[in-house]
Design a protein around this motif. Structure first.
Motif, short mmCIF file in Angstrom:
data_model
loop_
_atom_site.label_atom_id
_atom_site.label_comp_id
_atom_site.label_asym_id
_atom_site.label_seq_id
_atom_site.Cartn_x
_atom_site.Cartn_y
_atom_site.Cartn_z
N ALA A 136 0.82 -1.22 0.00
CA ALA A 136 0.00 0.00 0.00
C ALA A 136 0.85 1.26 0.00
O ALA A 136 1.85 1.36 0.72
N THR A 137 0.45 2.21 -0.82
CA THR A 137 1.09 3.53 -0.86
C THR A 137 0.20 4.53 -0.11
O THR A 137 -0.92 4.23 0.28
N GLU A 138 0.71 5.72 0.05
CA GLU A 138 -0.08 6.77 0.70
C GLU A 138 -1.35 7.06 -0.11
O GLU A 138 -2.41 7.35 0.47
N GLN A 139 -1.26 6.99 -1.43
CA GLN A 139 -2.44 7.22 -2.26
C GLN A 139 -3.48 6.13 -2.03
O GLN A 139 -4.69 6.40 -1.97
N ASP A 140 -3.02 4.88 -1.91
CA ASP A 140 -3.95 3.79 -1.63
C ASP A 140 -4.68 4.03 -0.32
O ASP A 140 -5.91 3.87 -0.23
N LEU A 141 -3.94 4.39 0.69
CA LEU A 141 -4.54 4.62 2.02
C LEU A 141 -5.51 5.80 1.97
O LEU A 141 -6.57 5.76 2.60
N PHE A 142 -5.14 6.83 1.22
CA PHE A 142 -6.02 7.99 1.08
C PHE A 142 -7.33 7.59 0.42
O PHE A 142 -8.42 7.97 0.87
N ASP A 143 -7.24 6.81 -0.65
CA ASP A 143 -8.45 6.38 -1.36
C ASP A 143 -9.33 5.50 -0.49
O ASP A 143 -10.56 5.63 -0.49
N LEU A 144 -8.71 4.57 0.24
CA LEU A 144 -9.49 3.70 1.13
C LEU A 144 -10.17 4.50 2.23
O LEU A 144 -11.32 4.23 2.59
N ARG A 145 -9.46 5.48 2.76
CA ARG A 145 -10.06 6.34 3.79
C ARG A 145 -11.24 7.11 3.23
O ARG A 145 -12.28 7.25 3.89
N ARG A 146 -11.12 7.61 2.02
CA ARG A 146 -12.20 8.37 1.40
C ARG A 146 -13.44 7.49 1.19
O ARG A 146 -14.56 7.92 1.43
N ILE A 147 -13.22 6.24 0.77
CA ILE A 147 -14.34 5.32 0.58
C ILE A 147 -15.00 5.01 1.91
O ILE A 147 -16.24 4.97 2.01
N LEU A 148 -14.20 4.80 2.94
CA LEU A 148 -14.74 4.50 4.26
C LEU A 148 -15.54 5.68 4.80
O LEU A 148 -16.62 5.50 5.39
N ASP A 149 -15.05 6.89 4.60
CA ASP A 149 -15.80 8.07 5.04
C ASP A 149 -17.11 8.19 4.28
O ASP A 149 -18.14 8.59 4.85
N ASP A 150 -17.07 7.85 2.98
CA ASP A 150 -18.29 7.89 2.18
C ASP A 150 -19.29 6.87 2.69
O ASP A 150 -20.50 7.14 2.79
N GLN A 151 -18.81 5.68 3.03
CA GLN A 151 -19.69 4.65 3.57
C GLN A 151 -20.31 5.10 4.88
O GLN A 151 -21.50 4.89 5.14
N ARG A 152 -19.52 5.74 5.72
CA ARG A 152 -20.02 6.23 7.01
C ARG A 152 -21.12 7.28 6.82
O ARG A 152 -22.01 7.42 7.65
N GLY A 153 -21.05 7.99 5.71
CA GLY A 153 -22.04 9.02 5.45
C GLY A 153 -23.35 8.50 4.88
O GLY A 153 -24.27 9.28 4.61
N HIS A 154 -23.45 7.17 4.68
CA HIS A 154 -24.67 6.59 4.11
C HIS A 154 -25.31 5.57 5.04
O HIS A 154 -25.87 4.57 4.59
N LEU A 155 -25.24 5.83 6.32
CA LEU A 155 -25.84 4.91 7.29
C LEU A 155 -27.36 4.79 7.10
O LEU A 155 -27.95 3.77 7.45
N ASP A 156 -27.97 5.83 6.55
CA ASP A 156 -29.42 5.82 6.36
C ASP A 156 -29.82 5.44 4.94
O ASP A 156 -30.99 5.55 4.57
N ASP A 157 -28.86 5.00 4.14
CA ASP A 157 -29.13 4.63 2.75
C ASP A 157 -28.48 3.27 2.47
O ASP A 157 -27.31 3.19 2.08
N PRO A 158 -29.22 2.17 2.68
CA PRO A 158 -28.62 0.83 2.54
C PRO A 158 -27.96 0.59 1.19
O PRO A 158 -26.88 -0.02 1.14
N ARG A 159 -28.59 1.04 0.11
CA ARG A 159 -27.99 0.79 -1.20
C ARG A 159 -26.64 1.47 -1.34
O ARG A 159 -25.68 0.86 -1.83
N GLN A 160 -26.55 2.71 -0.96
CA GLN A 160 -25.29 3.43 -1.05
C GLN A 160 -24.26 2.86 -0.08
O GLN A 160 -23.05 2.82 -0.37
N PHE A 161 -24.72 2.42 1.08
CA PHE A 161 -23.83 1.82 2.07
C PHE A 161 -23.20 0.55 1.50
O PHE A 161 -21.99 0.33 1.61
#
Length: 247
Positions: A136-161
């Motif tokens: 993993a590179t710093e870019q990989d970690l950044f992208d994974l963090r961004r996806i995880l933050d996006d997932q956290r923002g869709h707790l009320d939307d099962p499809r997006q989650f």
């Protein structure tokens, strides 16, 4: 003692020496495939015309057309009606895309295969996350963090989650720097997605999923392959029951 004319011969098993005549289209297919593998025909190149192939191989139009159709079915070329057929650029993604429909039919017609798929995915993802933790590179970690933050923002939307959940695992696959692993992972996730619909009516475990993803991401960032493997194992064992066959 060498056999004589009077020495009985052991009969060969029926069919062992049978000469099988190949279809002309099969011979044409093999010749064209050899032209692609040798580099005589490269990705993007136009295929020779039907007339040229008929003259080159000394066969009729039906054999040429059948061979070209077989090549298109396999994804080796794209036939353009009204234009020249062209050689396709092959990649792990394009090859595995070809089996998607057949895999979906297999899983639908043989529900027991779901358990085999989950088992294969478990072993595959554990090996994959090990490589991700090493590469993993710093870019990989950044992208994974961004996806995880996006997932956290869709707790009320099962499809997006769920969509973010799949993107998280797909991005780990990309982190291996192995295009074959990334393509296989994408295919497995697509095949499993049809069984993920139960999650649309499931709630209460979203925070567990996020915590498990967070742990996996942390261990990848710490370059801890053994820890990442164990975290992935726990995550998949816990979430395995979310994939169910529903007739």
């Amino acid at each position: 003692m060498p056999p004589t004319s009077d020495t009985p011969r052991t009969a060969a098993p029926a069919g062992e020496d049978k000469i099988v005549r190949r279809k002309l289209s099969d011979e044409v297919f093999d010749r064209l495939r050899a032209m692609i593998t040798s580099g005589d025909l490269r990705p993007g190149d136009p295929m020779p015309s039907e007339r040229d192939l008929m003259q080159r191989f000394g066969v009729g139009r039906p054999a040429v057309r059948e061979a070209l159709q077989s090549m298109q079915t396999m994804g080796l070329i794209t036939i353009s009606h009204g234009g020249r057929s062209r050689v396709n650029a092959l990649s792990p993604d394009s090859v595995l895309d070809r089996v998607d429909e057949v895999a979906q039919i297999l899983l639908s017609s043989a529900p027991d295969q779901l358990e085999n798929l989950k088992e294969a995915r478990r072993m595959f993802e554990m090996g994959m996350v090990r490589l991700a933790a090493l590469r993993a590179t710093e870019q990989d970690l950044f992208d994974l963090r961004r996806i995880l933050d996006d997932q956290r923002g869709h707790l009320d939307d099962p499809r997006q989650f769920i969509e973010a959940d799949l993107r998280f695992h797909a991005r780990i696959a990309e982190t291996t720097r192995n295009p074959i692993m990334a393509a296989v992972s994408a295919s497995m996730l697509r095949w499993l997605l049809r069984y993920y619909t139960a999650l649309l009516h499931w709630s209460g475990n979203e925070h567990k999923t996020l915590a498990e993803h967070e742990e996996i991401l942390t261990l990848i960032g710490q370059k801890d392959p053994e820890g990442a493997v164990n975290a992935m194992r726990r995550h998949l064992d816990r979430s395995s029951e979310m994939y169910r066959y529903e007739s």
